[in-house]
Design an enzyme around this catalytic site. Structure first.
Site: not given
Length: 167
Positions: A67, A97, A141, A146
């Site tokens: 999308n 980083h 949503a 992680t």
């Protein structure tokens, strides 16, 4: 091609791709093929705009739907299985980083993202480097993922946690 040249190329190509109308899926598939260097299935559908920082580290399976406003930061590699659906504003971020202050501005970390077959990733979800989302899973949503998502599992929240097992 060096790092900066790859980024400039990806920004140029995604900029062009993002101007194409959704109704011209053939041109969109051709633009995606040029960006990724990969064969594109005729059932691949993308609603522009789309963003990428390299483009050449993305593999997409068959019958994938992307999308609008999705972001593919693919330095570490992105592998998307067959029959996957990405909602609007989904971000797949394979790089970051170092956490040590001395290396933050000079170093980059990266790890691949793997999205299994028949996964649905809801609007504005963020999948971080090194994550595998198992087959038939759903990412709710706005979730920030992680850690790996087991197959046939619904995850949601920040950070994403298991909401239920999909029967």
């Amino acid at each position: 091609m060096n790092f900066a040249e790859r980024v400039q190329r990806a920004i140029l190509l995604t900029g062009r791709l993002s101007t194409l109308p959704y109704t011209d899926q053939q041109a969109i598939r051709e633009g995606w093929r040029e960006l990724t260097g990969q064969t594109v299935d005729d059932a691949f559908h993308l609603i522009p705009p789309v963003f990428s920082d390299h483009g050449t580290n993305i593999r997409i399976g068959r019958n994938v739907f992307v999308n609008q406003n999705c972001r593919f930061n693919d330095l570490g590699g992105i592998d998307i299985g067959d029959d996957v659906m990405l909602g609007p504003n989904v971000s797949l971020i394979t790089s970051g980083h170092p956490t040590e202050p001395v290396g933050r501005r000079s170093g980059i970390t990266s790890a691949p993202i793997i999205i299994g077959r028949n996964v649905w990733i809801g609007t504005s979800a963020l999948i971080m480097q090194g994550v595998t989302v198992g087959a038939d899973a759903i990412v709710g949503a706005g979730a920030v993922v992680t850690r790996d998502v087991p197959p046939r599992t619904l995850v949601a929240g920040v950070p994403a946690t298991v909401v239920k097992i999909i029967e």
